[in-house]
Design a protein around this motif. Structure first.
Motif, mmCIF file in Angstrom:
data_model
loop_
_atom_site.group_PDB
_atom_site.id
_atom_site.type_symbol
_atom_site.label_atom_id
_atom_site.label_comp_id
_atom_site.label_asym_id
_atom_site.label_seq_id
_atom_site.Cartn_x
_atom_site.Cartn_y
_atom_site.Cartn_z
ATOM 1 N N MET A 4 12.222 -7.001 6.298
ATOM 2 C CA MET A 4 11.586 -6.765 5.010
ATOM 3 C C MET A 4 10.159 -6.271 5.259
ATOM 4 O O MET A 4 9.383 -6.934 5.954
ATOM 5 C CB MET A 4 11.549 -8.047 4.179
ATOM 6 C CG MET A 4 12.886 -8.486 3.657
ATOM 7 S SD MET A 4 13.631 -7.330 2.504
ATOM 8 C CE MET A 4 12.633 -7.584 1.062
ATOM 9 N N ARG A 5 9.832 -5.104 4.742
ATOM 10 C CA ARG A 5 8.484 -4.561 4.889
ATOM 11 C C ARG A 5 8.194 -3.599 3.749
ATOM 12 O O ARG A 5 9.096 -3.197 3.019
ATOM 13 C CB ARG A 5 8.300 -3.862 6.232
ATOM 14 C CG ARG A 5 9.142 -2.619 6.424
ATOM 15 C CD ARG A 5 8.808 -1.956 7.771
ATOM 16 N NE ARG A 5 9.634 -0.815 8.032
ATOM 17 C CZ ARG A 5 9.348 0.434 7.624
ATOM 18 N NH1 ARG A 5 8.264 0.676 6.941
ATOM 19 N NH2 ARG A 5 10.164 1.424 7.907
ATOM 20 N N GLU A 6 6.925 -3.238 3.616
ATOM 21 C CA GLU A 6 6.539 -2.282 2.592
ATOM 22 C C GLU A 6 6.947 -0.888 3.031
ATOM 23 O O GLU A 6 6.665 -0.477 4.151
ATOM 24 C CB GLU A 6 5.038 -2.325 2.348
ATOM 25 C CG GLU A 6 4.582 -3.556 1.613
ATOM 26 C CD GLU A 6 3.109 -3.492 1.277
ATOM 27 O OE1 GLU A 6 2.400 -2.608 1.783
ATOM 28 O OE2 GLU A 6 2.665 -4.348 0.495
ATOM 29 N N VAL A 7 7.601 -0.161 2.130
ATOM 30 C CA VAL A 7 8.054 1.191 2.419
ATOM 31 C C VAL A 7 7.383 2.125 1.417
ATOM 32 O O VAL A 7 7.463 1.908 0.210
ATOM 33 C CB VAL A 7 9.592 1.290 2.305
ATOM 34 C CG1 VAL A 7 10.054 2.720 2.528
ATOM 35 C CG2 VAL A 7 10.252 0.360 3.296
ATOM 36 N N GLU A 8 6.708 3.137 1.936
ATOM 37 C CA GLU A 8 6.079 4.126 1.064
ATOM 38 C C GLU A 8 7.041 5.286 0.866
ATOM 39 O O GLU A 8 7.502 5.903 1.828
ATOM 40 C CB GLU A 8 4.773 4.617 1.679
ATOM 41 C CG GLU A 8 4.015 5.532 0.764
ATOM 42 C CD GLU A 8 2.659 5.920 1.330
ATOM 43 O OE1 GLU A 8 2.094 6.890 0.807
ATOM 44 O OE2 GLU A 8 2.185 5.264 2.268
#
Length: 101
Positions: free
Chosen positions: A31-35
């Motif tokens: 789970m991570r921030e995706v741009e």
């Protein structure tokens, strides 16, 4: 496991060493921030990035894999058969006047 492997070494016959190697960290999904291309940012499961900032997550993943592997091999009951097979596999072989390990 593809680009990820767990190796086991017997150091001097008295210390068992477990080592994990990973050639492609993108095989792990976290789970991570995706741009996105439109500029929005969402948090979702995505491949682990190959950067210095991913080392903590990679360390956690590989450490837990090592612990699961150690727990698995510690559940073996009788070690004598394994020692015999290990000695047989690791013994040098002589064939056509050449020695192979």
């Amino acid at each position: 496991m593809g680009d990820v492997s767990i190796k086991m070494y017997d150091k001097f016959g008295c210390v068992l060493r477990i080592e994990s190697t990973c050639n492609d960290v993108s095989t792990f999904r976290v789970m991570r921030e995706v741009e996105h291309r439109n500029g929005t940012i969402t948090e979702q499961k995505a491949p682990l990035k190959k950067s210095i900032y991913s080392l903590c997550r990679l360390f956690t993943l590989l450490k837990s894999a090592n612990y699961r592997y150690l727990e698995f091999i510690s559940s073996f009951e009788d070690h004598s058969n394994g020692r015999k097979k290990l000695a047989q596999v690791t013994a040098p072989v002589r064939e056509n006047e050449r020695s192979y390990l």
